[in-house]
Design a protein around this motif. Structure first.
Motif, PDB file in Angstrom:
ATOM      1  N   ILE A  52     107.771  34.603  57.698  1.00 52.41           N
ATOM      2  CA  ILE A  52     106.723  34.306  58.691  1.00 52.41           C
ATOM      3  C   ILE A  52     105.651  33.457  58.013  1.00 52.41           C
ATOM      4  O   ILE A  52     105.186  32.442  58.545  1.00 52.41           O
ATOM      5  N   ALA A  53     105.279  33.866  56.811  1.00 48.09           N
ATOM      6  CA  ALA A  53     104.274  33.126  56.050  1.00 48.09           C
ATOM      7  C   ALA A  53     104.825  31.765  55.623  1.00 48.09           C
ATOM      8  O   ALA A  53     104.092  30.772  55.608  1.00 48.09           O
ATOM      9  N   SER A  54     106.117  31.707  55.293  1.00 49.01           N
ATOM     10  CA  SER A  54     106.703  30.436  54.843  1.00 49.01           C
ATOM     11  C   SER A  54     106.619  29.383  55.946  1.00 49.01           C
ATOM     12  O   SER A  54     106.175  28.259  55.721  1.00 49.01           O
ATOM     13  N   VAL A  55     107.050  29.760  57.143  1.00 47.80           N
ATOM     14  CA  VAL A  55     107.068  28.760  58.216  1.00 47.80           C
ATOM     15  C   VAL A  55     105.645  28.406  58.633  1.00 47.80           C
ATOM     16  O   VAL A  55     105.335  27.242  58.900  1.00 47.80           O
ATOM     17  N   THR A  56     104.739  29.380  58.651  1.00 50.22           N
ATOM     18  CA  THR A  56     103.372  29.052  59.071  1.00 50.22           C
ATOM     19  C   THR A  56     102.653  28.233  57.991  1.00 50.22           C
ATOM     20  O   THR A  56     101.838  27.370  58.314  1.00 50.22           O
ATOM     21  N   ALA A  57     102.991  28.469  56.728  1.00 49.99           N
ATOM     22  CA  ALA A  57     102.384  27.663  55.658  1.00 49.99           C
ATOM     23  C   ALA A  57     102.829  26.203  55.766  1.00 49.99           C
ATOM     24  O   ALA A  57     102.008  25.293  55.608  1.00 49.99           O
ATOM     25  N   ILE A  58     104.115  25.971  56.070  1.00 56.28           N
ATOM     26  CA  ILE A  58     104.525  24.560  56.185  1.00 56.28           C
ATOM     27  C   ILE A  58     103.909  23.919  57.430  1.00 56.28           C
ATOM     28  O   ILE A  58     103.621  22.725  57.432  1.00 56.28           O
ATOM     29  N   ILE A  59     103.662  24.715  58.460  1.00 54.99           N
ATOM     30  CA  ILE A  59     102.982  24.159  59.643  1.00 54.99           C
ATOM     31  C   ILE A  59     101.572  23.704  59.252  1.00 54.99           C
ATOM     32  O   ILE A  59     101.140  22.595  59.595  1.00 54.99           O
ATOM     33  N   GLY A  60     100.859  24.554  58.508  1.00 58.34           N
ATOM     34  CA  GLY A  60      99.510  24.185  58.055  1.00 58.34           C
ATOM     35  C   GLY A  60      99.535  22.926  57.202  1.00 58.34           C
ATOM     36  O   GLY A  60      98.734  22.011  57.392  1.00 58.34           O
ATOM     37  N   ALA A  61     100.487  22.875  56.265  1.00 58.29           N
ATOM     38  CA  ALA A  61     100.577  21.711  55.376  1.00 58.29           C
ATOM     39  C   ALA A  61     100.934  20.454  56.161  1.00 58.29           C
ATOM     40  O   ALA A  61     100.441  19.359  55.873  1.00 58.29           O
ATOM     41  N   SER A  62     101.776  20.620  57.179  1.00 61.84           N
ATOM     42  CA  SER A  62     102.141  19.484  58.022  1.00 61.84           C
ATOM     43  C   SER A  62     100.916  18.958  58.767  1.00 61.84           C
ATOM     44  O   SER A  62     100.695  17.750  58.853  1.00 61.84           O
ATOM     45  N   MET A  63     100.108  19.888  59.286  1.00 60.92           N
ATOM     46  CA  MET A  63      98.886  19.474  59.989  1.00 60.92           C
ATOM     47  C   MET A  63      97.937  18.729  59.046  1.00 60.92           C
ATOM     48  O   MET A  63      97.168  17.874  59.472  1.00 60.92           O
ATOM     49  N   ILE A  72      88.171  27.629  56.221  1.00 55.84           N
ATOM     50  CA  ILE A  72      87.564  28.915  56.567  1.00 55.84           C
ATOM     51  C   ILE A  72      88.373  29.559  57.687  1.00 55.84           C
ATOM     52  O   ILE A  72      88.650  28.930  58.707  1.00 55.84           O
ATOM     53  N   VAL A  73      88.743  30.815  57.485  1.00 58.35           N
ATOM     54  CA  VAL A  73      89.497  31.552  58.493  1.00 58.35           C
ATOM     55  C   VAL A  73      88.541  32.464  59.256  1.00 58.35           C
ATOM     56  O   VAL A  73      87.756  33.195  58.651  1.00 58.35           O
ATOM     57  N   ILE A  74      88.609  32.404  60.584  1.00 61.00           N
ATOM     58  CA  ILE A  74      87.904  33.382  61.413  1.00 61.00           C
ATOM     59  C   ILE A  74      88.964  34.282  62.027  1.00 61.00           C
ATOM     60  O   ILE A  74      89.932  33.803  62.636  1.00 61.00           O
ATOM     61  N   ARG A 108      98.504  35.215  61.725  1.00 60.05           N
ATOM     62  CA  ARG A 108      99.055  34.189  60.828  1.00 60.05           C
ATOM     63  C   ARG A 108      98.048  33.137  60.387  1.00 60.05           C
ATOM     64  O   ARG A 108      98.431  32.113  59.815  1.00 60.05           O
ATOM     65  N   ALA A 109      96.784  33.344  60.654  1.00 56.32           N
ATOM     66  CA  ALA A 109      95.804  32.324  60.265  1.00 56.32           C
ATOM     67  C   ALA A 109      95.818  32.097  58.752  1.00 56.32           C
ATOM     68  O   ALA A 109      95.719  30.958  58.292  1.00 56.32           O
ATOM     69  N   ILE A 110      95.962  33.168  57.987  1.00 56.26           N
ATOM     70  CA  ILE A 110      95.846  33.035  56.525  1.00 56.26           C
ATOM     71  C   ILE A 110      96.989  32.199  55.934  1.00 56.26           C
ATOM     72  O   ILE A 110      96.720  31.286  55.154  1.00 56.26           O
ATOM     73  N   PRO A 111      98.253  32.438  56.278  1.00 56.97           N
ATOM     74  CA  PRO A 111      99.264  31.535  55.717  1.00 56.97           C
ATOM     75  C   PRO A 111      99.138  30.086  56.209  1.00 56.97           C
ATOM     76  O   PRO A 111      99.415  29.160  55.443  1.00 56.97           O
ATOM     77  N   VAL A 112      98.714  29.877  57.457  1.00 54.93           N
ATOM     78  CA  VAL A 112      98.490  28.492  57.905  1.00 54.93           C
ATOM     79  C   VAL A 112      97.370  27.873  57.056  1.00 54.93           C
ATOM     80  O   VAL A 112      97.497  26.746  56.555  1.00 54.93           O
ATOM     81  N   ALA A 113      96.302  28.638  56.870  1.00 55.16           N
ATOM     82  CA  ALA A 113      95.173  28.135  56.065  1.00 55.16           C
ATOM     83  C   ALA A 113      95.616  27.858  54.632  1.00 55.16           C
ATOM     84  O   ALA A 113      95.180  26.877  54.015  1.00 55.16           O
TER      85      ALA A 113
END
Ligand code: TPP
Ligand code: SF4
Lengths: 375, 264
Positions: free
Chosen positions: A59-70, B87-89, B69-74
């Motif tokens: 879950i963290a892997s896919v969301t991390a690549i989404i963030g990096a893509s953004m 910054i994560v809210i 999932r805000a933290i892994p996206v961040a």
């Protein structure tokens, strides 16, 4: 062997293809049979100025690549069935925010933990319908190490071009095959379209392509993302008309470009009376079976899905040629065959050939099947 | 506060009258302004919940993600472009229930992001159910006879997981809150500010905490400054929550990790 020819494993070809396409961010979680990709990326990303991170789960892997893509990177993650299940949440989010991401799913035998080291093709429908809601995904399927390399490049290109998640659907056997491949670049590298004008910038406003430009985070466009239904401004709304427009645009941006996205490979389909329709590793057995049948005077042919989704009924009908009998070998209890029954209805005889014991379907088994079923 | 930090066209916000989220958001914007950060380089990331709607009202780059999932996206954003202030809210449920695993691992990795938890002790958005921060015995819609579970202490959780900056504050103590947000944002490494806000609609109503104003003002009775608390006995501190700075240490680097290995 040309200068660009090297011996590679399928997983390595995916990693190197992705790097050649410009991937500079990889986040993942180890799982057989995809783990080599994470291991290779851990070594290779720093060498090419990219970033590797092992996350706490898929879950963290896919969301991390989404963030990096953004934030502007070309991105990849790799997994197998159990991890792919966990990624479905992020996959739906990526569809909704139109994040260019590539996920490699190397299919092993499932459900659940299944047989981690055994091959299957059981995730086909999960690539298409694994996440909830109406959404559209591009799914590409390699049959060889060479094709793993090319399709990794193509997956990144298509993700960036259409702002859409792309699944590279490989399997345990292709992932672990070692074959000589040519690493010359087969097609140009495509980068995402960036917006030009800051004033009046609307994150999800599109031109005729229906694909919005991407304002990478931190570039001064003050962009906005949400998984809630949103209009052109990117702000959330519960307006049914806006919702309908959004969902239709997400479909049309792909379906208006099927010539560009869909690749079907045919062999002797023009005059075949029996046609095998397959994808991935199973198609390699088909090639040999067709050759043998032809050498015996039987008009056999093959249609191989390189692009599995989007799935276009008309293109499949056209590519199928005149064959009255269509054999559908697959390493599951019948998934591709469901689509083909829909496409052909009663106009052709559709015969499933399924194997669910963790082994491949050999060419000999295909020939025996044709003989015993009187096809 | 600079009005150009808000997207005024997106107002009014979705929050109930008297909700604490607006005050907490204002404090965060105040901190960003006082720090003189380049607004083009600030990214606000959130999960799902009433609190997580805050970033979309701001004029910064903002990313409303998935529940928890805000933290892994961040993390992905920060690693992709380390020049950004990320910054994560997040809400108490978003950060400590469904997102709890991501929280502890981001703290362990010491990712240079700031997590601001708008902590209202319950799930506001879905109608006032219990969260992992709901105090024992509290009434929520899923603990109608009182919460049987013990809550996490978010400060200790983050500290134990390796966060290098951890503070707690409440929206009644505006200056205290802004100061600690500023320290968290400028801190190099993973920082977390447990920010106590009121949810008068659910938590307040179910637990007879009075109206929004009473809930806000009562913070001065049950939130105790760390410096004051240090002089009190455990009996005197029963039922109180301590605010202030709890962790402020240097980054965990690979060098520090290898020293630990040599010692082991
Ligand atoms: C995967 C998933 N599960 C459940 C929900 C429903 N949901 C939305 S917000 C929320 C809880 C929010 O509580 P909290 O994080 O404390 O934020 P608050 O609303 O109190 O600010 C839940 C359970 C969801 N959106 N996604
Ligand atoms: S439900 Fe509670 S947290 Fe949500 S907006 Fe209303 S008062 Fe605020």
């Amino acid at each position: 062997m040309s200068e660009a020819t090297v011996l590679m494993q399928g997983n390595e070809a995916v990693a190197e293809g992705a790097i050649a396409a410009g991937v500079r961010f990889y986040a993942g979680y180890p799982i057989t049979p995809s783990s080599e990709i994470a291991e290779i990326m851990a070594r290779r990303m720093p060498q090419v100025g990219g970033t590797f991170i092992q996350m706490e789960d898929e879950i963290a892997s896919v969301t991390a690549i989404i963030g990096a893509s953004m934030a502007g990177k070309k991105v990849l993650t790799a997994t197998s069935g159990p991890g792919f299940s966990l990624m479905q949440e992020g996959l739906g989010y990526a569809c909704m925010v139109e994040a260019p991401i590539v996920i490699l799913d190397s299919m092993r035998y499932g459900p659940s933990t299944g047989m981690p080291t055994k091959v299957s093709q059981m995730d086909l429908m999960q690539t298409r319908w694994g996440t909830h809601g109406d959404h559209w995904i591009i799914v590409l399927s390699p049959s060889s190490v060479q094709e793993s390399y090319h399709l990794a490049i193509r997956a990144v290109n298509l993700a960036e071009k259409y702002r859409n998640p792309v699944i590279l659907l490989s399997d345990e056997t292709v992932s672990h095959l070692r074959e000589p491949i040519d690493t010359a670049l087969p097609e140009p590298i495509i980068d995402r379209r960036l917006p030009a004008q800051k004033t009046g910038y609307q994150p999800f406003k599109t031109d005729a392509t229906l694909v919005p430009t991407i304002a990478n985070l931190g570039t001064g466009f003050r962009t906005t993302y949400t998984g809630l239904v949103h209009g052109e401004s990117g702000f959330q709304t519960a307006n049914g008309h806006v919702a309908e427009t959004l969902v239709q645009r997400m479909r049309d941006k792909l379906f208006n470009n099927l010539d560009d996205i869909i690749r079907l490979e045919t062999d002797h389909s023009d005059d075949a009376d029996i046609l095998f329709m397959s994808f991935g590793i199973t198609a390699r057995g088909v090639t040999e079976a067709v050759e043998t049948l032809r050498s015996r005077g039987r008009k056999a042919g093959s249609l191989r899905f390189i692009t599995l989704f989007p799935f276009d009924d008309d293109r499949v009908r056209q590519a199928a040629g005149p064959a009255k009998t269509i054999v559908v070998p697959e390493l599951n209890s019948g998934q591709l065959v469901l689509l083909l029954k829909r496409v052909f209805g009663d106009t052709r005889r559709i015969v499933p050939l399924n194997k669910v014991n963790g082994d491949l379907i050999s060419p000999a088994e295909m020939l025996t099947f044709v003989r015993e079923e009187n096809l | 506060m600079r009005s150009d930090f808000l997207r005024l066209e997106r107002l009014p916000d979705i929050w109930c009258p008297g909700c604490g989220n607006g005050v907490a958001l204002r404090a965060l914007l105040e901190a960003i302004e006082q720090l003189g950060l380049d607004p083009d380089k600030v990214v606000l990331v959130s999960g799902i919940g009433c609190s997580s709607r805050a970033p979309a009202y701001t004029a910064f780059d903002n990313v409303h993600t998935l529940h928890g999932r805000a933290i892994p996206v961040a993390t992905g954003i920060k690693l992709a472009n380390p020049k950004l202030t990320v910054i994560v809210i997040t809400g108490d449920g978003d950060s400590s229930a469904i997102g709890g695993n991501h929280l502890i691992h981001a703290a362990r990795r010491d990712v240079d992001i700031t997590v601001v938890v708008f902590n209202n002790y319950n799930y506001g958005m879905t109608g006032g159910q219990a969260s992992p921060l709901t105090p024992s015995s509290s009434i929520t819609t899923t603990t109608p006879s009182g919460n049987l579970d013990r809550p996490f202490d978010l400060v200790n959780l983050a500290a134990g997981a390796g966060a290098t900056y951890v503070a707690r504050s409440g929206i009644y103590f505006t200056k205290h809150l802004v100061d600690h947000l500023k320290k968290a944002i400028t801190h190099e490494g993973f920082s977390l500010v447990d920010t106590i806000v009121q949810c008068p609609t659910y938590y307040g109503r179910f637990n007879k905490r009075g109206d929004a104003a009473q809930m806000l003002v009562s913070q001065k009775d049950w939130l105790v400054l760390k410096s004051v608390a240090e002089k009190k006995t455990p009996e005197q501190l029963a039922g109180k929550v301590i605010i202030g700075e709890f962790v402020n240490i240097g980054r965990h680097g690979p060098a520090a990790a290898s020293t630990m290995k040599e010692q082991a």
